[in-house]
Motif scaffolding. Sequence first.
Motif, PDB file in Angstrom:
ATOM      1  N   GLY A 217      22.211  73.285  20.935  1.00 18.44           N
ATOM      2  CA  GLY A 217      22.606  74.693  20.921  1.00 18.44           C
ATOM      3  C   GLY A 217      21.369  75.559  20.830  1.00 18.44           C
ATOM      4  N   GLY A 218      21.539  76.835  21.066  1.00 17.68           N
ATOM      5  CA  GLY A 218      20.407  77.758  21.074  1.00 17.68           C
ATOM      6  C   GLY A 218      19.750  77.884  19.711  1.00 17.68           C
ATOM      7  N   PRO A 219      18.585  78.522  19.669  1.00 16.71           N
ATOM      8  CA  PRO A 219      17.913  78.757  18.394  1.00 16.71           C
ATOM      9  C   PRO A 219      18.760  79.710  17.541  1.00 16.71           C
ATOM     10  N   GLY A 220      19.144  79.249  16.352  1.00 15.96           N
ATOM     11  CA  GLY A 220      19.981  80.068  15.480  1.00 15.96           C
ATOM     12  C   GLY A 220      21.471  79.812  15.658  1.00 15.96           C
TER      13      GLY A 220
ATOM     14  N   ALA B 116      28.017  76.656  21.017  1.00 11.17           N
ATOM     15  CA  ALA B 116      27.877  77.770  21.962  1.00 11.17           C
ATOM     16  C   ALA B 116      27.931  79.093  21.207  1.00 11.17           C
ATOM     17  N   CYS B 117      26.897  79.878  21.381  1.00 13.41           N
ATOM     18  CA  CYS B 117      26.736  81.086  20.582  1.00 13.41           C
ATOM     19  C   CYS B 117      26.230  82.209  21.481  1.00 13.41           C
ATOM     20  N   SER B 118      26.720  83.417  21.266  1.00 13.14           N
ATOM     21  CA  SER B 118      26.268  84.535  22.091  1.00 13.14           C
ATOM     22  C   SER B 118      24.806  84.870  21.776  1.00 13.14           C
ATOM     23  N   ASN B 119      24.140  85.421  22.775  1.00  7.35           N
ATOM     24  CA  ASN B 119      22.741  85.788  22.624  1.00  7.35           C
ATOM     25  C   ASN B 119      22.532  86.753  21.454  1.00  7.35           C
ATOM     26  N   GLN B 120      23.456  87.695  21.359  1.00  5.21           N
ATOM     27  CA  GLN B 120      23.398  88.701  20.306  1.00  5.21           C
ATOM     28  C   GLN B 120      23.408  88.050  18.917  1.00  5.21           C
ATOM     29  N   ARG B 121      24.336  87.097  18.723  1.00  8.14           N
ATOM     30  CA  ARG B 121      24.445  86.398  17.438  1.00  8.14           C
ATOM     31  C   ARG B 121      23.189  85.591  17.133  1.00  8.14           C
ATOM     32  N   LEU B 122      22.675  84.909  18.175  1.00  5.26           N
ATOM     33  CA  LEU B 122      21.467  84.105  17.974  1.00  5.26           C
ATOM     34  C   LEU B 122      20.351  84.991  17.437  1.00  5.26           C
ATOM     35  N   LYS B 123      20.174  86.135  18.080  1.00  2.00           N
ATOM     36  CA  LYS B 123      19.090  87.036  17.677  1.00  2.00           C
ATOM     37  C   LYS B 123      19.286  87.546  16.255  1.00  2.00           C
ATOM     38  N   GLU B 124      20.508  87.971  15.957  1.00  2.00           N
ATOM     39  CA  GLU B 124      20.802  88.476  14.606  1.00  2.00           C
ATOM     40  C   GLU B 124      20.467  87.440  13.537  1.00  2.00           C
ATOM     41  N   ARG B 125      20.914  86.219  13.770  1.00  2.00           N
ATOM     42  CA  ARG B 125      20.700  85.175  12.754  1.00  2.00           C
ATOM     43  C   ARG B 125      19.227  84.847  12.593  1.00  2.00           C
ATOM     44  N   LEU B 126      18.519  84.783  13.705  1.00  2.00           N
ATOM     45  CA  LEU B 126      17.096  84.446  13.621  1.00  2.00           C
ATOM     46  C   LEU B 126      16.311  85.557  12.924  1.00  2.00           C
ATOM     47  N   GLU B 127      16.688  86.803  13.205  1.00  2.00           N
ATOM     48  CA  GLU B 127      15.998  87.920  12.543  1.00  2.00           C
ATOM     49  C   GLU B 127      16.211  87.873  11.041  1.00  2.00           C
TER      50      GLU B 127
ATOM     51  N   ALA C 194      14.237  85.008   9.587  1.00  2.88           N
ATOM     52  CA  ALA C 194      12.796  85.303   9.602  1.00  2.88           C
ATOM     53  C   ALA C 194      12.388  86.121   8.382  1.00  2.88           C
ATOM     54  N   GLU C 195      13.299  86.990   7.920  1.00  2.25           N
ATOM     55  CA  GLU C 195      12.988  87.802   6.732  1.00  2.25           C
ATOM     56  C   GLU C 195      12.988  86.950   5.474  1.00  2.25           C
ATOM     57  N   GLN C 196      13.839  85.902   5.472  1.00  2.00           N
ATOM     58  CA  GLN C 196      14.002  85.099   4.257  1.00  2.00           C
ATOM     59  C   GLN C 196      12.984  83.968   4.165  1.00  2.00           C
ATOM     60  N   GLN C 197      12.679  83.332   5.311  1.00  2.00           N
ATOM     61  CA  GLN C 197      11.795  82.169   5.312  1.00  2.00           C
ATOM     62  C   GLN C 197      10.574  82.452   6.174  1.00  2.00           C
ATOM     63  N   GLY C 198       9.662  81.492   6.216  1.00  2.00           N
ATOM     64  CA  GLY C 198       8.464  81.731   7.017  1.00  2.00           C
ATOM     65  C   GLY C 198       8.202  80.634   8.029  1.00  2.00           C
ATOM     66  N   ARG C 199       9.128  80.405   8.953  1.00  2.00           N
ATOM     67  CA  ARG C 199       8.845  79.382   9.952  1.00  2.00           C
ATOM     68  C   ARG C 199       7.831  79.911  10.945  1.00  2.00           C
ATOM     69  N   PRO C 200       6.860  79.067  11.340  1.00  2.00           N
ATOM     70  CA  PRO C 200       5.780  79.560  12.205  1.00  2.00           C
ATOM     71  C   PRO C 200       6.285  80.128  13.542  1.00  2.00           C
ATOM     72  N   ASP C 201       7.444  79.635  14.003  1.00  2.00           N
ATOM     73  CA  ASP C 201       7.941  80.114  15.304  1.00  2.00           C
ATOM     74  C   ASP C 201       9.046  81.170  15.159  1.00  2.00           C
ATOM     75  N   ASP C 202       9.226  81.714  13.957  1.00  2.00           N
ATOM     76  CA  ASP C 202      10.194  82.804  13.794  1.00  2.00           C
ATOM     77  C   ASP C 202       9.519  84.168  13.927  1.00  2.00           C
TER      78      ASP C 202
END
Length: 195
Positions: A13-16, A119-130, A133-141
Amino acid sequence: PSRPRPKVILIIGGPGSGKGTQSLKIAERYGFEYVSVGELLRKKMIHNATSNRKWSLIARIITNGELAPQETTITEIKQKIMKLPDASGIVIDGFPRDVAQALSFEDQICTPDLVVFLACSNQRLKERLEKRAEQQGRPDDNPKATERRLANFKQNAVPLVKYFQEKGLIVTLDADRDEEEVFSDISMMVDNKLF
Ligand code: UP5
Ligand code: MG
């Protein structure tokens, strides 16, 4: 009598999309081992990036949100799985990323028992990753790497899903819903197809 090989579930599945979240739930519910391919690669890259040229290159690739070389990835997975000979099942999170990797996995390791596509919408993927990213520090976030991760996923997902569909191995789930709803569907599938 020889012991049956562990059941193998691949989560794609997509990132997030919730691969890590759902994989851990599966591992807990069924007593399976959990293998995150992204985490395997990130750990190895952090350990070796300063001392080893190959891994410093891979660290750059991953930090930019691109895919690590296939043979290295498969080798890491193989090594990890060989350390789990007594597992009744193994959940592999975030692999394969494309058809070539799927073929190579089957060739070198095994045919999976089940593939779950979140399967996840692009919008949801972005929201979750953002949010993460605020909570953790993954190098690719970071925004640039996130764009690359999304773009790579988009480019590879359709043929990959189709490949497993033709083999009758994949279930596609709506992963826009909340964690518990998604997991309830997954566990139904696992109960049906693996036991
Ligand atoms: N969250 C999860 N489910 C939710 C839900 N239903 N509702 C609301 N929130 C939900 O979830 C992401 C966030 O959303 C979390 O905060 C979670 O609480 C929340 P998570 O479970 O972490 O999603 P996941 O799909 O695991 O997202 P991740 O960012 O880990 O996906 P990626 O595919 O980007 O990461 P991965 O670690 O698999 O790969 C990273 C990199 O490694 C790749 O970009 C690549 O460079 C490299 N790689 C390879 O090169 N080859 C491989 O084979 C694998 C990785
Ligand atoms: Mg993850």
